[in-house]
Design an enzyme around this catalytic site. Structure first.
Site, PDB file in Angstrom:
ATOM      1  N   SER A  20     -24.271  -0.393  18.613  1.00  0.00           N
ATOM      2  CA  SER A  20     -24.681   0.908  19.128  1.00  0.00           C
ATOM      3  C   SER A  20     -24.135   1.054  20.534  1.00  0.00           C
ATOM      4  O   SER A  20     -23.810   0.052  21.191  1.00  0.00           O
ATOM      5  CB  SER A  20     -26.207   0.999  19.149  1.00  0.00           C
ATOM      6  OG  SER A  20     -26.660   2.111  19.898  1.00  0.00           O
ATOM      7  N   TYR A  52     -34.923  -1.763  21.585  1.00  0.00           N
ATOM      8  CA  TYR A  52     -33.716  -1.534  20.780  1.00  0.00           C
ATOM      9  C   TYR A  52     -32.457  -1.928  21.550  1.00  0.00           C
ATOM     10  O   TYR A  52     -31.583  -2.628  21.024  1.00  0.00           O
ATOM     11  CB  TYR A  52     -33.669  -0.065  20.377  1.00  0.00           C
ATOM     12  CG  TYR A  52     -32.498   0.329  19.518  1.00  0.00           C
ATOM     13  CD1 TYR A  52     -32.452  -0.025  18.177  1.00  0.00           C
ATOM     14  CD2 TYR A  52     -31.443   1.072  20.046  1.00  0.00           C
ATOM     15  CE1 TYR A  52     -31.383   0.356  17.369  1.00  0.00           C
ATOM     16  CE2 TYR A  52     -30.372   1.457  19.245  1.00  0.00           C
ATOM     17  CZ  TYR A  52     -30.345   1.092  17.914  1.00  0.00           C
ATOM     18  OH  TYR A  52     -29.276   1.464  17.128  1.00  0.00           O
TER      19      TYR A  52
END
Length: 244
Positions: free
Chosen positions: A129, A142
């Site tokens: 990501s 995250y």
């Protein structure tokens, strides 16, 4: 004479979103695709109209991951992951541990098992990501897990380079998946926005504008798995319209 052997491809988290797009792209390319995930109904939906092998497995479970590798794979895409949208002060220990387990430990278990049988020309690909490359005010757990994934990718890349195997990460921004739609709907509810404005807010970090399509992530995975990507190793491919 016989033609070249079909590549065997494993995609974790293949039941929706990015994993679904990647699995279908490899199947359309003629590869023998196996998808795994926790929910068999989601896997079945991914495989509709395609020839795929479906395996129910939780990537946080060491034994279940090991069982996936009863035969070696040529390409392994570690896609399973996730985490809450919450500031650090509002993140529970359970949320923190769950995020690390599925996103980081799941990738570790998948790659470790993959290397037992992977030969020259093998490809390990982690779906990371842009959160692997920067922080975020409401994604502490995250972003931490995804930073860990990138550290794992860069380390494994050096470990396997002499074996003719590569290990890379794809780092997309917001992709048009059910997770992104959930973020959009959360903004609509919290701020009283219409869908167009909420989507614009979610995608505002992308200079090109709009959400990234899952098939664009799949195209990047196909390239990293191709013979032409032999010298791309330990790389974090930002797929973000210039955000990174």
């Amino acid at each position: 004479m016989t033609g070249p052997r079909m590549r065997r491809v494993l995609v974790t988290g293949g039941g929706s979103g990015i994993g679904r797009a990647i699995a279908r792209a490899f199947a359309e390319a003629g590869d023998a695709v196996t998808i795994c995930g926790r929910r068999m109904d989601a896997l079945e939906e991914t495989a509709q109209g395609y020839t795929m092998t479906l395996r129910q497995a939780d990537v946080t479970n060491e034994a279940q991951v090991a069982a996936l590798f009863d035969q070696p794979y040529d390409v392994v895409v570690a896609n399973a992951g996730g985490g809450p949208a919450a500031k650090l002060r509002n993140t529970t220990l359970e949320q923190w541990n769950d995020t690390l387990a599925v996103t980081l430990t799941g990738t570790f278990l998948t790659f470790r098992a993959a290397l037992d049988g992977m030969g020259q020309g093998g490809r390990l690909i982690a779906i990371a990501s842009t959160a692997s490359l920067k922080g975020g005010a409401t994604i502490a757990a995250y972003a931490s897990a995804k930073h860990g994934v990138l550290g794992l990718v860069r380390s494994v890349a050096q470990e396997v380079a002499k074996q003719g195997i590569t290990c890379n990460a794809i780092c997309p921004g917001f992709v048009d998946t059910p997770l992104a739609q959930g973020a959009i709907e959360g903004l609509m509810e919290k701020k009283g926005l219409d869908r167009a404005k909420a989507e614009a807010m979610v995608a505002s970090g992308n200079p090109v504008g709009g959400l990234i399509r899952p098939d664009e992530v799949a195209s990047a995975a196909l390239y990293l798995a191709s013979p032409g990507a032999r010298m791309i190793n330990g790389h974090a491919l930002s797929l973000s319209g210039g955000e990174i």
